[in-house]
Design an enzyme around this catalytic site. Sequence first.
Site, PDB file in Angstrom:
ATOM      1  NE  ARG A   1       5.136 -43.106 -70.282  1.00  0.00           N
ATOM      2  CZ  ARG A   1       4.199 -43.663 -69.710  1.00  0.00           C
ATOM      3  NH1 ARG A   1       3.712 -43.400 -69.204  1.00  0.00           N
ATOM      4  NH2 ARG A   1       4.602 -45.220 -70.548  1.00  0.00           N
TER       5      ARG A   1
ATOM      6  CD  GLU B   1     -10.625 -49.154 -74.395  1.00  0.00           C
ATOM      7  OE1 GLU B   1      -9.865 -48.033 -73.822  1.00  0.00           O
ATOM      8  OE2 GLU B   1      -9.673 -49.926 -74.720  1.00  0.00           O
TER       9      GLU B   1
ATOM     10  CG  HIS C   1      -1.844 -56.321 -70.447  1.00  0.00           C
ATOM     11  ND1 HIS C   1      -2.039 -56.814 -71.529  1.00  0.00           N
ATOM     12  CD2 HIS C   1      -2.222 -57.215 -69.130  1.00  0.00           C
ATOM     13  CE1 HIS C   1      -2.962 -57.727 -71.370  1.00  0.00           C
ATOM     14  NE2 HIS C   1      -3.358 -58.170 -70.139  1.00  0.00           N
TER      15      HIS C   1
ATOM     16  CE  LYS D   1      -4.205 -43.325 -69.291  1.00  0.00           C
ATOM     17  NZ  LYS D   1      -2.917 -42.243 -69.363  1.00  0.00           N
TER      18      LYS D   1
END
Lengths: 494, 177
Positions: free
Chosen positions: A292, A200, A235, A116
């Site tokens: 995907r 983040e 999440h 990421k």
Amino acid sequence: MFHKILIANRGEIAMRVIRTCREMGIATVAVYSDADKKAAHRFCADESVHIGSSEPARSYLNIERIIAAAQETGAMAIHPGYGFLSENADFAAACEAAGVIFIGPPSKVIRALGDKTVARRMMVDSGVPVTPGMHRAETDPVRLAEAAEQLGYPVLIKAAGGGGGKGMRIVASSDQLPEACRSAAREAAAAFGNADIYIEKYIARPRHVEIQVLADAHGNVIHLLERECSIQRRHQKIIEESPSTALTPILRDKMGQAAVAAARAAGYVNAGTVEFLLDENGGFYFLEVNTRLQVEHPVTEMITGIDIVRHQIEIAAGRKLNLSQSDIAGRGHAIECRIYAEDPENDFFPSPGKILFLQEPTGPGIRNDGGVYSGATVPLEYDPILSKLIVYAENRELAVKRMRDALSRYVILGIKTPILFLMDVMDSETFKQGDTHTDFIPRHFANWKPTPVNPHGACLAFAVHELTGKKRSEAFSTAKGQFPTPWETLGNWR
Amino acid sequence: MEYNLRISDADIRMEIDPHRENNSLTAVIGEQEYRVSYEAVSENRIYMVVDDGKEKIGMDAYVAQTADGKVIHINGGVCMVSDNDDSSRQQRKKNGAAGLPDRVTPPMPSLVISVLVKTGDTVEKGQGVVVVSAMKMETTLMAPYAGKVRSVNVAEGDKAAPGDILVDIERAETYKN
């Protein structure tokens, strides 16, 4: 075109892929573990191969065994579904090396986007907006703490190696950081085989809006509009819809173009999803590319009329996209509810066990992507998704009503599911108004309890069942599953 | 025929008078009398028309027998109805009540990820003591009451089953001076 495809997955998604293969006249090979000897996906394929014991690492994550199964059965291509090996660059590379076509992007694209932090740098370079945060994964607790301090709490820990909420933690203050990092890294290592994490800035009350893209190997890239996926627990998404109530035509166009730019920047090929966080002012930030087929792809299929799996297969076979951006238009409204074996009264904790009875709703505009049956046992080794219920109607208001009614006719007995919870969401004013943010469940449905049913009606049904049903002792022996039932165990959780 | 039933946390007493020959029964629950005609559509499905003296209501019910009672889906709602007179169930409940809720044990077969306390530690009620993982999800098992850790019976990587006591905690009251 391929004459045979192996599906390296299980449950509803394996069955979903098999359906399109059948329509295309492609033979299918299912794979299964010990725990899945009686799983539904095994029986709807043309043939099936046993690939190992129940632990994922020894079956659905066993790269060598799966490629060998493809070679033994003469399958020319492998569809990885979602989860398991679907975003594993080593698996894609191993397929490439073995001369089996991986139905997905090239391994080097998965590798780049799968990290990421690399993906974030790539997007910054191509002008796609990203959330403030670290551009590199880190294991040193001191540096992680420094980064968190700089960004300012609350921060979000994320796994560099994957998505789906695994390895993700919101951290409110510095004293929680060390344990949260350790536990996130452990979860990431278990889920993705990669313990790298990064931090983040946590964006408060965002919406989660993603754009589906299709890219062929000849440089054509288009997007198939957005999906609104803000309603999440642990999440993980639970309700998705398209179109999003938050997008204006101008914003939709901007986000679509950003997604196409992101796919081009990555050299993307096949179906993919560019995820964004959308803040309350219409600002959007790149989150990640899912390389995907997504769990929630059906809502896009419903409003665009496009079979994404068919395009995945055609693209993998080297064909040119037969669609251009101007062919893509959304029509009506689609909503998906994920039906998991989980207990909405206990923080959506998994509730494996035996499905004693199952009856899915049918009717106009109703689609069931299911992977279980009456009498099936939901194993505890895998993600507890049972099925997805998708509805389509001419506008959002009607789609909400259709979903509410379809849920009320969805009967699953023996394990806990979120169906009653989902019905209450459909009934809520906030959902009807489209006021959906990622804090939707904690904000509006914390400590949710089901509305009690008509108790007298239930008692009468009990009496009638006693009068007409089998003798109790017989019923017991068939009702007893491999595990203690959730009724026996979950009541004492916490 | 008398039933003493339990739904959620409520006890309900029901008197029924069956007329099997014409698939009907009369029932009295509290002050309310019902006339019910029914059809057993399949092993798991019942259709009833319930007349409470004011109106007749059609009810589509799905029923499955579990070890603890019947799970009933009726007109979109789901509940567990158990029979308080069922002695085998009573016994099991009693055993369960004595064993499970005040001990640190996983609700399903799990893998121990980490142990957060050691023997001799003082713990608060609700403090995390063991992290377990089942179905790829981590959950922290909490101390059911404040006290002192008497023994830790598992280590990282162990498998644990429901009923296994992972951490034995001595209640605070017992060593308070």
